[in-house]
Design an enzyme around this catalytic site. Structure first.
Site, PDB file in Angstrom:
ATOM      1  N   TRP A  89      -3.752  -1.971  -1.338  1.00 54.27           N
ATOM      2  CA  TRP A  89      -3.707  -3.212  -2.104  1.00 54.27           C
ATOM      3  C   TRP A  89      -4.096  -4.292  -1.100  1.00 54.27           C
ATOM      4  O   TRP A  89      -3.351  -4.589  -0.177  1.00 54.27           O
ATOM      5  CB  TRP A  89      -2.297  -3.428  -2.649  1.00 54.27           C
ATOM      6  CG  TRP A  89      -2.173  -4.626  -3.528  1.00 54.27           C
ATOM      7  CD1 TRP A  89      -2.661  -4.766  -4.794  1.00 54.27           C
ATOM      8  CD2 TRP A  89      -1.498  -5.848  -3.225  1.00 54.27           C
ATOM      9  NE1 TRP A  89      -2.342  -6.005  -5.286  1.00 54.27           N
ATOM     10  CE2 TRP A  89      -1.626  -6.691  -4.347  1.00 54.27           C
ATOM     11  CE3 TRP A  89      -0.807  -6.321  -2.117  1.00 54.27           C
ATOM     12  CZ2 TRP A  89      -1.082  -7.974  -4.399  1.00 54.27           C
ATOM     13  CZ3 TRP A  89      -0.260  -7.595  -2.152  1.00 54.27           C
ATOM     14  CH2 TRP A  89      -0.408  -8.407  -3.285  1.00 54.27           C
TER      15      TRP A  89
ATOM     16  N   HIS B 267       9.130 -31.457 -25.931  1.00 54.53           N
ATOM     17  CA  HIS B 267       8.880 -32.345 -24.792  1.00 54.53           C
ATOM     18  C   HIS B 267       7.518 -32.087 -24.159  1.00 54.53           C
ATOM     19  O   HIS B 267       7.283 -32.480 -23.023  1.00 54.53           O
ATOM     20  CB  HIS B 267       9.995 -32.182 -23.752  1.00 54.53           C
ATOM     21  CG  HIS B 267      11.337 -32.555 -24.287  1.00 54.53           C
ATOM     22  ND1 HIS B 267      11.714 -33.861 -24.504  1.00 54.53           N
ATOM     23  CD2 HIS B 267      12.366 -31.785 -24.709  1.00 54.53           C
ATOM     24  CE1 HIS B 267      12.936 -33.882 -25.023  1.00 54.53           C
ATOM     25  NE2 HIS B 267      13.359 -32.623 -25.154  1.00 54.53           N
TER      26      HIS B 267
ATOM     27  N   GLU C 298       1.117 -10.048 -17.418  1.00 52.97           N
ATOM     28  CA  GLU C 298       0.850  -9.031 -16.394  1.00 52.97           C
ATOM     29  C   GLU C 298      -0.117  -7.960 -16.847  1.00 52.97           C
ATOM     30  O   GLU C 298      -0.978  -7.543 -16.090  1.00 52.97           O
ATOM     31  CB  GLU C 298       2.153  -8.289 -16.053  1.00 52.97           C
ATOM     32  CG  GLU C 298       3.067  -8.987 -15.133  1.00 52.97           C
ATOM     33  CD  GLU C 298       4.188  -8.058 -14.733  1.00 52.97           C
ATOM     34  OE1 GLU C 298       4.243  -7.679 -13.561  1.00 52.97           O
ATOM     35  OE2 GLU C 298       5.027  -7.707 -15.588  1.00 52.97           O
TER      36      GLU C 298
ATOM     37  N   GLU D   1      10.813 -13.405 -19.772  1.00 53.25           N
ATOM     38  CA  GLU D   1      10.468 -12.023 -19.459  1.00 53.25           C
ATOM     39  C   GLU D   1       9.387 -11.487 -20.412  1.00 53.25           C
ATOM     40  O   GLU D   1       8.459 -10.800 -19.992  1.00 53.25           O
ATOM     41  CB  GLU D   1      11.746 -11.159 -19.497  1.00 53.25           C
ATOM     42  CG  GLU D   1      11.568  -9.682 -19.229  1.00 53.25           C
ATOM     43  CD  GLU D   1      10.943  -9.328 -17.889  1.00 53.25           C
ATOM     44  OE1 GLU D   1      10.751 -10.212 -17.048  1.00 53.25           O
ATOM     45  OE2 GLU D   1      10.598  -8.154 -17.699  1.00 53.25           O
TER      46      GLU D   1
ATOM     47  N   ASN E   5       0.603  -0.064   6.140  1.00 51.37           N
ATOM     48  CA  ASN E   5       1.082  -0.888   5.034  1.00 51.37           C
ATOM     49  C   ASN E   5       1.767  -2.093   5.657  1.00 51.37           C
ATOM     50  O   ASN E   5       2.653  -1.917   6.488  1.00 51.37           O
ATOM     51  CB  ASN E   5       2.075  -0.069   4.182  1.00 51.37           C
ATOM     52  CG  ASN E   5       2.756  -0.903   3.122  1.00 51.37           C
ATOM     53  OD1 ASN E   5       2.257  -1.956   2.731  1.00 51.37           O
ATOM     54  ND2 ASN E   5       3.903  -0.441   2.662  1.00 51.37           N
ATOM     55  N   GLY E   6       1.358  -3.300   5.308  1.00 54.89           N
ATOM     56  CA  GLY E   6       1.977  -4.494   5.890  1.00 54.89           C
ATOM     57  C   GLY E   6       0.920  -5.473   6.340  1.00 54.89           C
ATOM     58  O   GLY E   6      -0.233  -5.395   5.910  1.00 54.89           O
TER      59      GLY E   6
ATOM     60  N   CYS F 245       0.845  -1.189   0.000  1.00 57.08           N
ATOM     61  CA  CYS F 245       0.000   0.000   0.000  1.00 57.08           C
ATOM     62  C   CYS F 245       0.885   1.245   0.000  1.00 57.08           C
ATOM     63  O   CYS F 245       2.089   1.152   0.200  1.00 57.08           O
ATOM     64  CB  CYS F 245      -0.865   0.028   1.254  1.00 57.08           C
ATOM     65  SG  CYS F 245      -1.719  -1.532   1.526  1.00 57.08           S
TER      66      CYS F 245
ATOM     67  N   LYS G  75       5.707 -10.164 -19.183  1.00 52.96           N
ATOM     68  CA  LYS G  75       5.187  -8.825 -19.494  1.00 52.96           C
ATOM     69  C   LYS G  75       3.785  -8.936 -20.073  1.00 52.96           C
ATOM     70  O   LYS G  75       2.891  -8.194 -19.711  1.00 52.96           O
ATOM     71  CB  LYS G  75       6.084  -8.084 -20.501  1.00 52.96           C
ATOM     72  CG  LYS G  75       7.416  -7.589 -20.016  1.00 52.96           C
ATOM     73  CD  LYS G  75       7.355  -6.464 -19.022  1.00 52.96           C
ATOM     74  CE  LYS G  75       7.221  -6.935 -17.621  1.00 52.96           C
ATOM     75  NZ  LYS G  75       8.346  -7.235 -16.824  1.00 52.96           N
TER      76      LYS G  75
ATOM     77  N   ARG H  86       1.610   1.631  -6.045  1.00 48.95           N
ATOM     78  CA  ARG H  86       1.832   0.669  -4.968  1.00 48.95           C
ATOM     79  C   ARG H  86       0.572  -0.105  -4.599  1.00 48.95           C
ATOM     80  O   ARG H  86       0.636  -1.134  -3.927  1.00 48.95           O
ATOM     81  CB  ARG H  86       2.340   1.390  -3.719  1.00 48.95           C
ATOM     82  CG  ARG H  86       3.663   2.083  -3.915  1.00 48.95           C
ATOM     83  CD  ARG H  86       4.050   2.860  -2.688  1.00 48.95           C
ATOM     84  NE  ARG H  86       4.319   1.999  -1.561  1.00 48.95           N
ATOM     85  CZ  ARG H  86       5.483   1.462  -1.265  1.00 48.95           C
ATOM     86  NH1 ARG H  86       6.520   1.735  -2.031  1.00 48.95           N
ATOM     87  NH2 ARG H  86       5.640   0.676  -0.224  1.00 48.95           N
TER      88      ARG H  86
ATOM     89  N   LYS I  56       3.239  -2.868  -7.286  1.00 54.53           N
ATOM     90  CA  LYS I  56       4.585  -2.619  -7.802  1.00 54.53           C
ATOM     91  C   LYS I  56       5.647  -3.349  -6.998  1.00 54.53           C
ATOM     92  O   LYS I  56       6.583  -3.894  -7.545  1.00 54.53           O
ATOM     93  CB  LYS I  56       4.856  -1.108  -7.801  1.00 54.53           C
ATOM     94  CG  LYS I  56       6.235  -0.710  -8.311  1.00 54.53           C
ATOM     95  CD  LYS I  56       6.392  -1.056  -9.781  1.00 54.53           C
ATOM     96  CE  LYS I  56       7.786  -0.807 -10.285  1.00 54.53           C
ATOM     97  NZ  LYS I  56       8.037  -1.548 -11.537  1.00 54.53           N
TER      98      LYS I  56
END
Ligand code: M6R
Length: 614
Positions: free
Chosen positions: A75, A510, A494, A487, A101-102, A2, A491, A28, A609
């Site tokens: 968040w 395979h 997300e 990567e 936050n936490g 947050c 991207k 965030r 983030k």
């Protein structure tokens, strides 16, 4: 994760400062937001589900006056995203307000106790427990606010960055930190508070980064006071922070992600500045040289990281092993921290993190420290928790990354890892001078090569329109290009919510080959390198099953164009540096597909983030 903002002063209104701060911190967390304001009439809390803009709408007809306030963008961890669960939370009497936050791990037990004493809760959050506990202690034991906070924090297990307002102490904000970042800005007769420097920098560059266990008392008319839970007074360093506003604003781009993709040439130049001497073809990472013997004598390097930083680590592994001849293990920090790994004092652990706050990576660092390893940090956010927990390290210096999908941090991390490998290899004598010189020369040209790649933006945008229909994507690469494939897939997932998988190209047969049909786009990194012929055969296999191939090829390649449905040309460079150029069109592809699909590129659903919780 947050975002926290606070302001206390006498001459400025708090609300506009808090709203602007929340907008800067919205990356965030963005499922709900709220603000608490103190004025002569009392303590008002306003909250809304959704973005900061929704909070602004909600506040339009409210009394937002007052020169003291705290604000939060959330968040969700405990309790669904809703206005009720948004912060700030009142205490039962509505005299106190808290933002947090936490995670308070033992919240259920504390809540049960307080409910047993007749206290009623209004939300499902762990945070409300804390404010109720502080008030209960304050009233029951007749303690002042600071002492009540100290007693309450003694009982709490978990991670937190908090800020509290008290209607009965309107000249004070109290903030505390344990494992979640918090920065205090010192102005002229005023204080600012932020989860990072971005909401503060517009007003002051004098900042105190709170340490774990610090409690800050911001009282009007007094100097900043920082104490610990035992009320021992501490003398924190005041830093002058070098960050300009332009770095944290969009600068004319529609999204931070696009701005950050386009910034990469300049960012990598900054990353190499003072480290690469082009005239003498020489690289020096001073942190490595200062701890030369520890690093030269290392029997093994373990890299811990998460997400995109973990992909950078996979590239780092290859280049360090090639040049330095030291075995390198790459670990997901979240797995490493819980599996009693073998770490010895002759090992060097490298922690890679853009934010420097990722909870799992920080915990992996602490574990490796306990086991006696030497810890080297590769981070972006200056003064964040991981650089402060490590023995030494190198900042990637790519500037604040705001888009949730990491772009410039990835290329910055790979650049630092390359410079790390070169510096260590030279110190160990494991690299031939001509190879060393060639890599340094080529590395210095990477910003220009990325500039060239960025010219493909329009082509990539057109391509994106063609492939927006897809529900699945496969990304293939070999050697240095395999992490690039991972990567590229990350991207896309997300920000466009298209399912995508990255594989080493030869692994396709395979299993994943069963997925190929005429609807399946396959992105293949097929540049001129040692694996070129092999990748061509992998491409034949895809085409034989009607898959649609988008290929990244070296400039002038004609073989691949005959097979592929679409090609994007890349300037030639050495194989070990290819990830730095090949990643860029994949960032653009993900970006444009997400835009075509109308997705929120900078704030994708469910993501934050930096993940400061487990
Ligand atoms: O701040 P960090 O580099 O430690 O973050 C690690 C991951 O959370 C991060 O890379 C995440 O995967 C990004 N959203 C990727 O774009």
């Amino acid at each position: 994760m947050c975002g926290i903002v606070g302001y206390i002063g006498t001459n400025r209104e708090a609300y506009p400062i808090l709203i602007k701060g929340l907008q800067r911190l919205e990356y965030r967390g963005y499922d709900s937001a709220g603000v608490a304001l103190l004025n002569k009439k009392g303590l008002n809390i306003y909250k809304a589900k959704g973005k900061v803009a929704d909070l602004q709408d909600y506040c339009q007809d409210k009394d937002t006056s007052g020169t003291v306030g705290i604000a939060h963008t959330r968040w969700a961890t405990h309790g669904e995203p809703s206005a009720t669960n948004a912060h700030p939370h009142y205490s039962e009497s509505k005299n106190l307000a808290i933002i947090h936050n936490g995670i308070i791990e033992n919240f259920a037990e504390i809540k049960r106790n307080l409910e047993g004493k007749g206290i009623e809760f209004r939300s499902d959050t762990d945070t409300e427990v804390l404010v109720q506990l502080v008030e209960y202690i304050q009233e029951r034991k007749r303690l002042d606010l600071l002492t009540a906070v100290q007693v309450a924090l003694h009982q709490v297990i978990g991670a937190y960055a908090i800020a509290l307002l008290d209607k009965n102490n309107p000249d004070t904000i109290i903030a505390a930190r344990k494992q979640s970042p918090l920065v205090v800005g010192i102005g002229d007769g005023e204080f600012f508070l932020g989860s990072d420097a971005s909401p503060i920098i517009e007003y002051t560059d004098k900042m105190v980064y709170l340490e774990d266990g610090n409690i800050a008392v911001m009282k009007l008319g007094e100097e900043l006071k920082v104490v610990n839970i035992l009320n021992e007074e501490l003398s924190p360093a005041i830093h002058t922070v070098d960050l300009n506003l332009g770095q944290i604003e969009k600068g004319g781009y529609p999204h931070f992600m696009l701005k950050e993709i386009f910034e990469q040439p300049e960012c990598l130049t900054n990353c190499m500045r003072g480290r690469i001497n082009v005239e003498h073809n020489h690289v020096t990472l001073s942190a490595l040289i200062d701890h030369r013997s520890k690093l030269i004598d290392a029997k093994r390097i373990i890299i811990v990281a998460c997400g995109t930083s973990w992909h950078a680590a996979l590239i780092g592994k290859q280049i360090i092993e090639n040049l330095c001849r030291i075995p390198v293990n790459v670990e997901y920090a979240s797995e490493f921290r819980y599996r009693n790994p073998v770490v010895r004092s002759c090992d060097v652990v490298i922690a890679i993190s853009q934010s420097g706050e990722t909870a799992d990576t920080l915990a992996a660092v602490e574990l490796a420290k306990e086991k006696g390893a030497f810890i080297y940090g590769i981070c972006n956010a200056i003064g964040s928790s991981i650089p402060r927990a490590t023995d030494t390290g190198t900042y990637i210096h790519v500037g604040p990354e705001i888009g949730v999908a990491s772009t410039k941090a990835f290329t910055g991390q790979v650049t630092v890892l390359t410079m790390f490998a070169l510096t260590l290899a030279e110190a160990k004598g494991t690299v031939a001078n001509k190879d060393y010189v060639k890599i340094v020369e080529q590395l210095a040209t990477i910003p220009d090569k990325i500039r060239e790649v960025l010219k493909t933006n329009d082509t990539v945008r057109d391509l994106a329109r063609t492939f927006t229909y897809a529900h699945n994507f496969i990304y293939l690469g070999r050697g240095f290009s395999y992490p690039v494939a991972l990567e590229g897939a990350l991207k896309l997932k997300e920000i466009s919510y298209i399912h995508a998988e990255g594989y080493p190209a030869a692994e396709m047969k395979h299993g994943p080959i069963a997925l190929i049909d005429s609807d399946m786009p396959v992105v293949v990194i097929a540049t001129h390198n040692a694996m070129y012929e092999k990748v061509l055969s992998n491409m034949q296999e895809i085409k034989a099953r009607q898959g649609r191939v988008i290929a990244l090829v070296s400039k002038g390649d004609t073989m691949v164009s005959r097979l592929a449905d679409a090609v994007i040309e890349l300037p030639e460079t050495m194989e070990c540096l290819e990830p730095l150029v090949a990643t860029v069109p994949l960032q653009l592809l993900a970006y444009h597909i997400a835009v075509c699909k109308g997705k929120n590129v900078d704030q994708p659903r469910n993501l934050a983030k930096s993940v400061t919780v487990e």
